[in-house]
Each structure stands twice: as C-alpha cells, then as structure tokens.
Design an enzyme around this catalytic site. Structure first.
Site, PDB file in Angstrom:
ATOM      1  N   HIS B  10      33.201  11.016  -5.374  1.00  0.00           N
ATOM      2  CA  HIS B  10      32.657  12.388  -5.462  1.00  0.00           C
ATOM      3  C   HIS B  10      31.288  12.416  -6.138  1.00  0.00           C
ATOM      4  O   HIS B  10      31.053  13.224  -7.053  1.00  0.00           O
ATOM      5  CB  HIS B  10      33.628  13.321  -6.195  1.00  0.00           C
ATOM      6  CG  HIS B  10      34.873  13.609  -5.413  1.00  0.00           C
ATOM      7  ND1 HIS B  10      34.913  14.553  -4.418  1.00  0.00           N
ATOM      8  CD2 HIS B  10      36.119  13.060  -5.461  1.00  0.00           C
ATOM      9  CE1 HIS B  10      36.127  14.580  -3.899  1.00  0.00           C
ATOM     10  NE2 HIS B  10      36.878  13.674  -4.504  1.00  0.00           N
ATOM     11  N   ASP B  47      35.427  10.173   0.447  1.00  0.00           N
ATOM     12  CA  ASP B  47      34.751  10.958  -0.595  1.00  0.00           C
ATOM     13  C   ASP B  47      33.899  10.109  -1.530  1.00  0.00           C
ATOM     14  O   ASP B  47      33.953  10.259  -2.761  1.00  0.00           O
ATOM     15  CB  ASP B  47      35.769  11.797  -1.386  1.00  0.00           C
ATOM     16  CG  ASP B  47      36.336  12.939  -0.555  1.00  0.00           C
ATOM     17  OD1 ASP B  47      35.797  13.185   0.553  1.00  0.00           O
ATOM     18  OD2 ASP B  47      37.307  13.577  -0.987  1.00  0.00           O
ATOM     19  N   HIS B  83      35.452  15.452   1.895  1.00  0.00           N
ATOM     20  CA  HIS B  83      34.203  16.007   1.372  1.00  0.00           C
ATOM     21  C   HIS B  83      32.972  15.484   2.092  1.00  0.00           C
ATOM     22  O   HIS B  83      32.023  16.228   2.310  1.00  0.00           O
ATOM     23  CB  HIS B  83      34.074  15.715  -0.130  1.00  0.00           C
ATOM     24  CG  HIS B  83      34.823  16.675  -0.982  1.00  0.00           C
ATOM     25  ND1 HIS B  83      36.186  16.611  -1.120  1.00  0.00           N
ATOM     26  CD2 HIS B  83      34.408  17.726  -1.713  1.00  0.00           C
ATOM     27  CE1 HIS B  83      36.579  17.584  -1.918  1.00  0.00           C
ATOM     28  NE2 HIS B  83      35.520  18.286  -2.282  1.00  0.00           N
ATOM     29  N   HIS B 164      42.806   8.761   3.890  1.00  0.00           N
ATOM     30  CA  HIS B 164      42.353   9.748   2.905  1.00  0.00           C
ATOM     31  C   HIS B 164      43.215  11.003   3.077  1.00  0.00           C
ATOM     32  O   HIS B 164      42.765  12.039   3.546  1.00  0.00           O
ATOM     33  CB  HIS B 164      40.861  10.062   3.149  1.00  0.00           C
ATOM     34  CG  HIS B 164      40.264  10.926   2.089  1.00  0.00           C
ATOM     35  ND1 HIS B 164      39.775  10.447   0.897  1.00  0.00           N
ATOM     36  CD2 HIS B 164      40.066  12.268   2.020  1.00  0.00           C
ATOM     37  CE1 HIS B 164      39.310  11.434   0.165  1.00  0.00           C
ATOM     38  NE2 HIS B 164      39.479  12.559   0.817  1.00  0.00           N
ATOM     39  N   HIS B 197      42.041  10.604  -1.689  1.00  0.00           N
ATOM     40  CA  HIS B 197      42.209  12.053  -1.575  1.00  0.00           C
ATOM     41  C   HIS B 197      43.032  12.634  -2.717  1.00  0.00           C
ATOM     42  O   HIS B 197      42.654  13.632  -3.310  1.00  0.00           O
ATOM     43  CB  HIS B 197      42.819  12.440  -0.226  1.00  0.00           C
ATOM     44  CG  HIS B 197      42.829  13.913   0.016  1.00  0.00           C
ATOM     45  ND1 HIS B 197      41.720  14.699  -0.157  1.00  0.00           N
ATOM     46  CD2 HIS B 197      43.820  14.767   0.408  1.00  0.00           C
ATOM     47  CE1 HIS B 197      42.006  15.958   0.125  1.00  0.00           C
ATOM     48  NE2 HIS B 197      43.267  16.029   0.461  1.00  0.00           N
ATOM     49  N   HIS B 199      44.186  12.633  -6.355  1.00  0.00           N
ATOM     50  CA  HIS B 199      43.636  12.052  -7.578  1.00  0.00           C
ATOM     51  C   HIS B 199      44.747  11.620  -8.532  1.00  0.00           C
ATOM     52  O   HIS B 199      44.933  12.189  -9.596  1.00  0.00           O
ATOM     53  CB  HIS B 199      42.683  13.045  -8.240  1.00  0.00           C
ATOM     54  CG  HIS B 199      41.446  13.297  -7.428  1.00  0.00           C
ATOM     55  ND1 HIS B 199      40.350  13.964  -7.893  1.00  0.00           N
ATOM     56  CD2 HIS B 199      41.110  12.941  -6.160  1.00  0.00           C
ATOM     57  CE1 HIS B 199      39.410  14.025  -6.960  1.00  0.00           C
ATOM     58  NE2 HIS B 199      39.871  13.417  -5.880  1.00  0.00           N
TER      59      HIS B 199
END
Lengths: 562, 441
Positions: B10, B47, B83, B164, B197, B199
């Site tokens: 991210h 991501d 994302h 993911h 994906h 966490h």
C-alpha cells in the site's frame, strides 16, 4: 397423469350423520378412498365438499340369500352355465362413507348436512375457486382427489407455516426426501425465509445428480461440506466459538462434568477446550502458558513494542490457577475423552499439541457460524453436508449454529428489528434424535427450545421423521403443519392423527392407503386436511433447468491473454 | 529454494505527512532484508501501491529499488491487487512489467469460456508460479468460478499460487463481514499459496491445500491495524520452512482508556499520568514512537472537548513523541445526547432513511396487491365501525409497507451492474424491462 374432471353424478346421499355421510355409489362410476366429492342440489347455490374415507358393499338381498346364491354359483353351476342377477345394478351396489369438509359456495367450514337424497358428483374446475395463492407462497404439490390429480397447485402461507413448524412424516420410500427437495426448491425463490438444512445423506445439494445446485438462483444456495466441490465452502468451525451450552442435548454430562465445563469456560474463555484437552492441572503448566502468551504478545508487539494488557493478563493468572484444582482428575479425564471424540481431535503427545482431524479446528472457521447466520438472514438456503460425520457431531454442529441463530433472533426481538428479518427454518432429518422422548428426558436442547418458543422469534423447524410416535405429544402438537405421506405402521398414524390440526380420526385408512408421493396436509393454515400429490423433484425442475441463462462472453480484464 | 512473500505494501496509503513515507520505508526495508537473506525471488501478492497510478516521487524510489533487485538477479513476481488494479488497464504495474522490473504472473488464455492460467517458471529454481489478481468488491470471484483448475492441478513440479482474496474459511472473527471466496475455488495440490488482501499473519493448511499463507501488510494501514499489529512484516520461505520477518519502523504504544464516570479533568490527569508511565520504556526513542489512544465510555460531566486532547497531544509532541493518534468514537457524554443509529449495514441505513422519508412524497405507483391468504380464506366484510377503522388502519400500514418494498425494489433494480460481456444496449434493456415489470407499465 392429469385426469380430466368428469361432469357426472357419482352417487346419491342416502343417510348418515354430519361426519359420516352415506352415499349410494352409481353403478358405472368409480369412487376411491380420499376422493373429493361435491354435493349440490339442482338450481341451488349451496355446494358441499365431501371426502370419502371408507367404501363398503351394499345389497337389496339378505345376507342369507347372498350366501345361498354364492353357494349355488360355486357348487352347482358349471363353467358353461351362466348365473347372473336380474337388474344387478339396482340390487347390488357400493356404499360410500364420506365426511363433510367445507361449504364451497361460502368458503366456510361446513356446519350443516347436505340435502338428503341430493346427488354427489366429482370435483369440477369451477369448484376450485377456493384455492388461492397466498402472499408468501410455499408450494407443496397439486390438489389430489383419490388418485386423480388436478392441475391446481396447493400453496401454504409460507412465513406463517414455517414459523409454526412443519412435520414431514412417512415410512421409508414414501417420498420424504423428494418432498423436502421440492419444498426447498420452492423456498429458494422466496425472500421471506432463510433455510438451514442439516443433510446427513448429502442428497439435497445434488453433488453428483440433480439437486438444488441446479436452481436458476443457485447463488442463493450455500453449501458447506467437509469435502466441498469447487465453489462450495469447507465446513470448518473454530473451536474458540464453542460454548458449554452447545453440548446440551448432544452429550449427557453429569452435573459435576457440566460444572467443570462451565468453570473452564468462565476461566479460560475461548481457550477453555484447549485447557481441558491439555489438562492444565499444575501450576507449572499454567506458568508455562503464561510465559508462552507473554512471548506471543511480545512477538506481536515487536522487540520494542509494548502492550499494557500483557501485564494485566499475567497478573490475572498469578491471582488464581483456574478451576483445575476444583475437579477430580477422573472428571476431567472423561470430559477430555468425550471432547476428543466429538470434536474429532487427537493429542500429539510429543509436541503437547492438539491435532484437528475434521471439522473442528483451532485455526480456521472463525467466521463460519457468523457467515451461516448472515446468509440465512439474507434469505438464502444453507445446506450443511453432514454425511461424513457421526450423528452426534451432526447434532452438535446443528446445535451450535441454531443456538447462535436463535440468540441472534431473540436479540432482534428485544431491539425491535425482528419484523424486518426473514423467517428462519431449520430442516432436521430423523427428528427423534433431538426431539425424541428419551432424548428430552435427559435434558432440553436447542431444537426443542425452538419447537416450543421458536414461533415468537421467527425461527421454526421442518422436522422429518418416519417415527413420529417417538416425539412427545406436546412437541407434535406444536408442529402446526403436518405433511403426512404413506405410513404403514398404525402406531405412527395414531401419533399423527392425535396431534393433527384437523380431525383425522376417520382418516386412518386414507393415510394407510397413501401411495408414493401422495400426501395429506393438515394445518391451521388450511381449511381442511388437503390431499395433495407431490411432484417428482426431477420432473418439477426439468422445465426450469431447460431455460438456461444466456451465456455472455466472460470478461477477464487484468489477465494477460496474449 | 528461498523466496520472500510480501503483500499489501500500500505504498502511498497514509495521507498524514508524518506517516506518508512509512509504507515506502517498509517496502525498502523488506526488499533490503530479502536481498540480505539471498532469496531466489520475491512474490508481491497484490497492492504494491495504494492506487493504480501512484505519485511520481514514490514511484521513482520503487523503480530504483526494483532495478537494484533485477541487477542482483532477484526476480519480482507480482499480481495486481484490489487497490493497484485498474479495469481500464491504466496501472503503473503494466509500465513496471514492460520495463522488465516485475513479472506479472496473471497470464492465461480463454478456452470455451474457461480461464486457463499459464505458469511462469522461475529460471533459477524451476518454481512454477501462477495466480489471479484481486479486484474491488470481490469481482475476481467470477475468474475463480471460470478457472480451469484441472490443468493447473495436473502440472508437476514446485507450484506457487498467488492470490489477493479473502478466503471464507480462514477469515478471522474481526473480519467476518469481509467479502470472501471459499477455499474450494483455488486449484488444489500447490506447494505454496501466497495470499494477500487480508491484513493478517496466517499460515494454515486445509484438506487439499497446504501452506495457505498471508504475511499481513508491510506497514499497518489504519488506526486499528497500528493498534493491533503494531508493525508489518513478511515471510521468507526456505525449503519448507517459513519465517516471519517483522518490519519495525516505529515503536508503538497503544492505550485503551476507560472514561466511564470520570470528569474531563480526571480523564486529562489520568491520561497524562498513564502516558508518562507507558512511554517511560521508550524514553530514549520517543522520536521513533507512535502512540494510539482509544477512549471509550460515558463521561461524568461536561463535553468531550473539555478534555482538551489537543493540548495533551501538544505536550506529548513537545516531549518528542513522533506521532500520536486518537479514537473517540465510543466516547459519549450525558450533556449532549448523540443521535445514534444502531445500524451497521448500508442496507439497514437505506431502509431507515426510506422509512423516515416515506410520507413526504406520494408515490403513484401501481402496487399489485397479493391475493388474500391461503386455500379458501376470504376477506370478511367488517360489521362494526371499530372493525372498519381497524381495517382501514391495517390497509394504511399495508400500503406503507408495500411502498417501502417498492422503493427498495426500485433501488435494487438501479443497483444492477452490467454483466461481464453484456452489451450496453442489452444492459439498458434489462434495466428498462425490470422497471416495467416492477411498475406494471
């Protein structure tokens, strides 16, 4: 086979009483047990619906004469000679015994006698206006008269019927599974209810044959299995979700054993089963766990990390060494053995660890019960394949899910949101396993709680059994709707008849005569015990699965298809 | 064989200037550690970036690092995540792939409407890698449903499947409302399932699936994650052994403060004392310490603002704390009754709003009334005035409920999405048909 309705007189009322009307059958007509007849006088609007429950012979000749004539026929008349009655159709005939059902013209329960000497005829299309489709329909089959089937679907008012429980009762091979499949198929289309199916024979989803997976709305079918096909979910339940109450009605604990369960649960919370299985009876073991926990927290918080709750946890353990010392080791030993068996676990003596061999697991399935409840609240059908687990495990799984679900719905009632929630129905096969007299004598369980109180919280049962006599009368009476298929055993018929919503005292023969797929629906939500023919599941769904959804070329954007 | 398994970097996620660089720093630390550990390759399971087109300043640094890895002969295998995937194809991941800096393993072909994935073979180790991207709203589920799993399962060798997606059976309790797909949609028999994906840090096995691994994010992505995870990390796999390497950028102190029945002054005093005590351990590293404060309860008197948290924060910053965050959503006061809606789902909120506004506009919708009851039951004519009133009232309620239902159905009809492969014309027609049916026009 759909028979056409013949507009012809079948007989004439010649006597009897309100519930035992005697009809002389017309010579060239056929009347069957269970057949629906209509009594109507010419040019009069009153029409009474009658149902045949017995057939007997009648004759103008005395019994002595009949015996003599039959003797002559048997002993003195050769095959070449012909012996017959003069005006046979007038002298010898059948007598039909029927009961009064409803006034068709007013659509009310019949409280008077049909006209003496009035004709009775078969049911006609125009008589069937009383059959309507309710708002939340539950299709159960087609109207049947004897063995004739009418092209009129019988629907029950689904939400009401499901909230007050359904009992499906029949001998083996009479079509219980087929009926359940048809009901489930019908309910998938509806948004007023979610259905939980505990399927010990893995027959409803249709893993290798036609089944609910073939429904056009198959996204409303959620299938859990130990060995799931692609797209279905693995049946995994996290052990931390289990509470002592979930064992109610599944395992017969002694008072001391159950107290131990509760004490462990109160002390260790979600780790209580682990604590029992690892027999944390000594201070050292507790200390070890404390250290491990501490290390685990340290790992999470990092080398420099800090979490104030770790110290609190340590202090808590220092204050007390739990419930271990309060119970005899034999008690804990028995609990441990039973737990290992029911949860399908084993102990790895070398690593002092617990190995999961089946559905119950320490790592996966944390959201399973929540997911199931959520799907049911979204009016989906959740099928749990329990074919690969023991009966005890199946009941335990059902108990766990139903308890959580029931408590959730109780909460909805408290906060006033219950009215917006769909009705929930739990399908349970071989119902006496959880609702049987012998089971309930040992203690209550969630299923009998639902049977007694579920109606108030929009949770109901669809109980299936071939032995209704094993279920206590009070619970049978609570099952407002009964779908009765063929039952040979008198004791079972008696149990059903005595607890039916309508007076079925004269229907013993009628029930005994029910062929495969034929049934009688008795309920507070039908005017009379309605005879139906249940369609064959494969034939029912054939049309629907023929209409295939248009296949669009699939989009795989993001995949390099070069 | 040795490889790193990274997910959910991210990069560019935090907007606060203090934490803006954290995810990038975590990425640099993870790649540096991988290089130091001499891994054969790196897997990034979605991501990498927080958006499909990240900021140039961050991109420059990432490109530089990827180039270094390439020069060190450490290939980086990626899949796009929810994302950084873009349905339009405009994602920086494509640029990075075309520049030869990463290898996107989501490759395949379509055979009879089925998706047949192709393996990417790592030259050094012979590992066969494939996988599926993640999309927003679990739209990748249809990819899994169309996946030709048989061909993947039949392939021999050491196989890695990158994904993911949240898996239903492995969702932790706190994420139980997250959209997910069942494990059975993954092909069986792979040696390693590299996930992203969700966490969480997890390594589980299920029947037919060994080593389904989630390494967690490289850096926590929000208040709750900082509070719970403290820091991010990744896994290194080496010949069957799996080690989780934490990426520690900051010290984290998380406080959960019960304000029940306390005055703002008491809260303020106790909080300051608590902070003093809790921070003692990091007194030499305050400039590398993040503090999270979660406050809950009903305060005895005054307003929440009387606690003057800003002043407390200021005092902490003056002491040298790097960053301090608060969460006061569960903090209430008796002085001002908060309007609370006990609704957690968007559907419930919609319904509550419909109910609130239903009477404000008259709907001239043709509502088809359902037929009364079941077999043989007819509505009876009311005989008394009271019965008539009751019936009228009931009719009003029914009409009210039906209007709510109709509005909900209209909203559902408008919520329909274009099906994959469906033409716009067909889609529009489908919407119109639904409306006609619903409104009986």
């Amino acid at each position: 086979m759909i028979n056409s309705i013949k507009d012809s007189v079948k007989g004439t009322i010649i006597g009897g009483s309100h519930n035992k009307i005697l009809i002389r059958q017309k010579y060239d007509q056929k009347v069957e047990i269970g057949e629906l007849l209509v009594s109507q006088e010419k040019d009069k609007p009153e029409k009474t619906l009658l149902q045949v429950y017995d057939l007997i012979y009648g004759s103008q000749l005395s019994q002595a004469n009949l015996e003599l004539i039959s003797g002559i026929k048997l002993e003195q008349v050769s095959e070449e000679q012909h012996l017959s009655f003069i005006e046979h159709e007038l002298r010898n005939y059948n007598l039909v015994i029927a009961k009064n059902l409803i006034q068709l013209d007013t659509n009310t329960i019949s409280k008077s006698l049909p006209c003496f000497f009035s004709d009775v005829r078969g049911l006609k299309e125009e008589d069937l206006k009383f059959i309507t489709k309710p708002k939340n329909p539950l299709h159960v089959g087609r109207l049947r008269s004897g063995s004739k089937i009418f092209e009129y679907d019988i629907y029950l008012q689904g939400d009401a019927v499901l909230s007050e429980h359904i009992l499906i009762s029949a001998s083996t091979g009479k079509g219980k599974s087929n009926l359940t499949k048809c009901i489930l198929w019908s309910l998938v289309e509806q948004d007023f209810c979610g259905v939980l199916v505990l399927d010990p024979h893995d027959e409803y989803y249709g893993r290798n044959k036609l089944g609910l997976k073939d429904h056009p709305l198959k996204n409303k079918i959620i299938y859990y299995s130990k060995n799931p096909p692609a797209g279905a979910r693995s049946l995994k339940i996290n052990i931390s979700l289990i509470k002592p109450t979930h064992f109610r009605g599944v395992v017969n604990w002694s008072d001391a054993q159950y107290e131990a369960l509760v004490a462990y649960y109160n002390y260790y919370k979600q780790d209580w089963i682990k604590a029992i299985l690892l027999e944390k009876t000594e201070k050292e073991k507790i200390e070890k766990e404390k250290t491990e926990r501490f290390t685990e927290k340290e790992k999470l918080t990092g080398m420099n990390g800090y979490q104030s709750s770790t110290e609190r946890y340590g202090n808590q353990l220092n204050q007390s060494y739990g419930p271990n010392g309060s119970f005899q080791s034999a008690t804990i030993g028995v609990i441990k053995r039973r737990m290992l068996s029911i949860l399908d676990l084993s102990l790895n003596s070398k690593s002092d660890d617990i190995v999961s061999k089946g559905i119950f697991d320490f790592h996966s399935g944390e959201s399973t019960v929540h997911d199931i409840a959520e799907e049911l609240e979204n009016a989906r059908t959740v099928i749990i394949d329990t074919s690969n687990v023991s009966s005890q495990q199946e009941i335990f799984i059902g108990s766990l899910i139903c308890s959580e679900l029931f408590n959730k719905y109780k909460q909805y009632k408290t906060d006033g949101s219950l009215a917006e929630k769909p009705q929930i129905s739990v399908v349970i096969e071989e119902a006496p396993r959880v609702l049987g007299k012998d089971v309930l004598e040992k203690g209550s369980n969630i299923f009998d709680t639902i049977a007694r109180e579920g109606r108030k919280f929009k949770v109901g049962l669809i109980a299936i059994t071939q032995l209704p006599s094993l279920i206590p009368r009070q619970i049978l009476a609570n099952m407002n709707t009964k779908i009765i298929l063929g039952m040979e055993m008198g004791i079972e018929r008696k149990a059903i008849i005595e607890s039916a919503s309508q007076d079925l005292n004269d229907d013993d023969k009628n029930i005994a005569c029910l062929d495969k797929g034929e049934a009688i629906v008795t309920s507070n939500f039908v005017r009379f015990a309605t005879p139906i023919k249940i369609p064959l599941f494969e034939e029912l769904i054939f049309k629907e699965i023929q209409t295939k959804v248009k296949q669009y070329a699939k989009d795989f954007s993001g995949v390099n298809l070069g | 064989m040795k490889f790193s398994h990274i997910a959910d970097c991210h990069i560019g996620s935090w907007r606060d200037p203090k934490l803006r660089e954290a995810s990038l720093d975590a990425f640099l630390m993870a790649t540096a550690k991988s290089k130091e550990e001499l891994v054969d390759f790196i897997l990034i399971c979605g991501d990498l970036f927080n958006t499909s087109l990240p900021a140039i300043d961050k991109l420059k640094i990432v490109v530089k690092k990827l180039k270094e890895l390439k020069e060190s002969d450490i290939p980086v295998y990626i899949i796009p995540g929810s994302h950084d995937f873009s349905p339009s194809g405009k994602t920086i991941l494509d640029v990075l792939e075309n520049a030869g800096l990463v290898i996107n393993v989501v490759k395949g072909r379509v055979v009879e409407n089925k998706l047949s994935l192709v393996f990417t073979e790592d030259k050094k180790t012979g590992a066969k890698i494939t996988g599926l991207l993640g999309k927003k709203g679990m739209l990748e589920k249809s990819y899994y449903e169309a996946l030709d799993k048989e061909s993947l399962e039949q392939e021999k060798g050491f196989k890695i499947f990158m994904f993911h997606t949240a898996l239903t059976e492995l969702k932790p309790k706190e994420l139980e409302d997250m959209d997910s797909a069942p494990v059975s949609l993954l092909p069986k028999g792979f040696d390693y399932y590299a996930g992203g994906h969700v966490h969480i840090i997890a390594n589980h096995s299920l029947e037919g699936y060994t080593s389904i691994v989630y390494p967690g994010p490289l850096f926590p992505n929000n208040f709750k994650e900082i509070e719970e995870l403290k820091h991010g990390g990744f896994y290194i796999y080496e010949d069957g052994n799996l080690t989780h390497f934490p990426i520690k950028i900051y010290n984290v102190v998380s406080l959960c403060f019960d304000c029940n029945n306390k005055t703002p002054q008491e809260i303020r005093r106790e909080l300051l004392t608590l902070l003093e005590n809790e921070l003692e351990i990091f007194k030499n590293e305050l400039n590398k310490t993040i503090v999270t404060i979660r406050m809950f309860g009903l305060i005895k008197e005054g307003k929440i603002s009387d606690i003057n948290l800003d002043d407390i924060f200021e005092q902490m910053y003056q002491k040298g704390i790097y960053f301090i965050m608060k969460n006061t959503t569960k903090l209430t006061t008796t002085e001002f009754e908060e309007i609370k809606i006990n609704l957690e789902k968007s559907n419930d909120i919609e319904e509550a709003l419909i109910k609130e506004h239903i009477g404000k506009a008259r709907l001239n919708l043709k509502i088809v009334k359902a037929e009364p009851e079941i077999t043989g039951q007819k509505e009876e004519t009311p005989t008394t005035e009271q019965e008539r009133e009751t019936n009228e009232h009931q009719e009003e309620i029914n009409e009210h409920n039906e209007q709510i239902n109709t509005i909900k159905q209209l909203m559902t009809s408008l919520d329909l999405e274009k099906m994959e492969g469906e033409r716009v014309v067909d889609f529009e027609q489908r919407i119109k048909d639904n409306f006609k049916k619903l409104l009986q026009i």
